[in-house]
Enzyme design. Structure first.
Site, short mmCIF file in Angstrom:
data_model
loop_
_atom_site.label_atom_id
_atom_site.label_comp_id
_atom_site.label_asym_id
_atom_site.label_seq_id
_atom_site.Cartn_x
_atom_site.Cartn_y
_atom_site.Cartn_z
N GLY A 41 0.77 -1.24 0.00
CA GLY A 41 0.00 0.00 0.00
C GLY A 41 0.80 1.29 0.00
CD GLU A 96 0.70 0.58 6.70
OE1 GLU A 96 1.03 0.54 5.51
OE2 GLU A 96 0.32 -0.43 7.34
CG ASP A 97 -1.66 1.68 3.06
OD1 ASP A 97 -1.52 1.32 4.25
OD2 ASP A 97 -2.15 0.93 2.20
CG ASP A 100 -9.03 -0.10 9.83
OD1 ASP A 100 -9.76 0.60 10.55
OD2 ASP A 100 -9.47 -1.08 9.17
CE LYS A 128 -10.30 2.66 7.93
NZ LYS A 128 -10.78 1.97 6.71
CG ASP A 156 -5.48 -3.31 -1.65
OD1 ASP A 156 -5.13 -2.80 -0.57
OD2 ASP A 156 -5.80 -4.51 -1.75
P1 IMP Z 1 -4.72 -2.37 10.58
O1 IMP Z 1 -3.77 -3.42 10.99
O2 IMP Z 1 -6.14 -2.73 10.89
O3 IMP Z 1 -4.38 -1.00 11.08
O4 IMP Z 1 -4.73 -2.36 9.02
C1 IMP Z 1 -3.83 -1.67 8.28
C2 IMP Z 1 -3.83 -2.18 6.85
O5 IMP Z 1 -5.16 -2.48 6.41
C3 IMP Z 1 -3.31 -1.10 5.93
O6 IMP Z 1 -1.95 -1.24 5.72
C4 IMP Z 1 -4.11 -1.34 4.68
O7 IMP Z 1 -3.41 -2.23 3.85
C5 IMP Z 1 -5.40 -2.00 5.12
N1 IMP Z 1 -6.52 -1.04 5.17
C6 IMP Z 1 -7.15 -0.57 6.26
N2 IMP Z 1 -8.12 0.31 5.93
C7 IMP Z 1 -8.08 0.40 4.59
C8 IMP Z 1 -8.83 1.18 3.63
O8 IMP Z 1 -9.73 1.98 3.95
N3 IMP Z 1 -8.49 0.99 2.32
C9 IMP Z 1 -7.51 0.14 1.92
N4 IMP Z 1 -6.79 -0.59 2.77
C10 IMP Z 1 -7.07 -0.46 4.10
MG MG Z 2 -3.74 -3.25 1.87
#
Ligand code: IMP
Ligand code: MG
Length: 174
Positions: A41, A96-97, A100, A128, A156
């Site tokens: 990402g 990082e992109d 979440d 987010k 993505d």
């Molecule tokens: P986390 O571990 O839940 O913080 O997830 C992080 C990863 O989930 C990011 O690196 C993204 O690849 C993916 N992700 C979370 N939210 C989104 C979104 O809205 N669009 C695309 N990818 C997301």
């Molecule tokens: Mg992703």
């Protein structure tokens, strides 16, 4: 087919990435900085951010698996590609992109700590909030959003849409 609505324009992203680059350049002046992008990402964001940092930097990538093709995290993180730079004693800025739940970044921060880095900070294009589970400090964040699934500029949905030049909310017509 996908109906999409623009959230951050190419211009807004450009402006914000340049600001982040300037901030980072000030904070890391005279320190050898290693930018580590989280694949896949972050590849577009990292490409623009690196060019906005007026300092000598080295660039590496790390890849972890957690999401699969779903839109919620599985909670299990697996390292699929380690960085190739010797990290010991380096100042690392993880790029990082989007954050979440925070599961991925919490795991990654721990990974770097275990590799005896001099410092580890996090730069995420999008922070987010709604589903945050792990406590993570995002040292440099581009944009804050409350919720929603975003696509484009590296983000993505099932590996599609990373090449969209701006960031959109995607509504999938099933
Ligand atoms: P986390 O571990 O839940 O913080 O997830 C992080 C990863 O989930 C990011 O690196 C993204 O690849 C993916 N992700 C979370 N939210 C989104 C979104 O809205 N669009 C695309 N990818 C997301
Ligand atoms: Mg992703």
């Amino acid at each position: 087919m996908m109906e999409k609505e623009i959230v951050f324009s190419r211009q807004a992203i450009d402006d914000r990435v340049r600001q982040l680059g300037r901030e980072i350049a000030i904070d890391y002046r005279e320190r050898p900085l290693v930018l580590v992008g989280v694949l896949n990402g972050a590849f577009i964001f990292l490409a623009d951010l690196a060019r906005a940092i007026d300092l000598p930097v080295t660039i590496d990538f790390i890849r972890v698996a957690s999401y699969g093709d779903a839109t919620t995290t599985s909670g299990t993180i697996r390292l699929t590609k380690p960085p190739e730079t010797d990290l010991t004693g380096k100042d690392i800025l993880l790029v990082e992109d989007i954050v979440d739940t925070g599961t991925t970044l919490a795991w990654l921060r721990q990974y770097f700590k275990e590799h005896q880095v001099a410092s580890i900070k996090i730069c995420a294009l999008i922070d987010k909030h709604e589903r945050r589970k792990a406590e993570v400090v995002v040292d440099y964040s581009g944009f804050q959003v409350e919720k929603g699934f975003l696509i484009g500029y590296g983000l993505d949905h099932a590996e599609q849409y990373r090449n969209l030049p701006a960031i959109y909310t995607g509504v999938v017509d099933e």
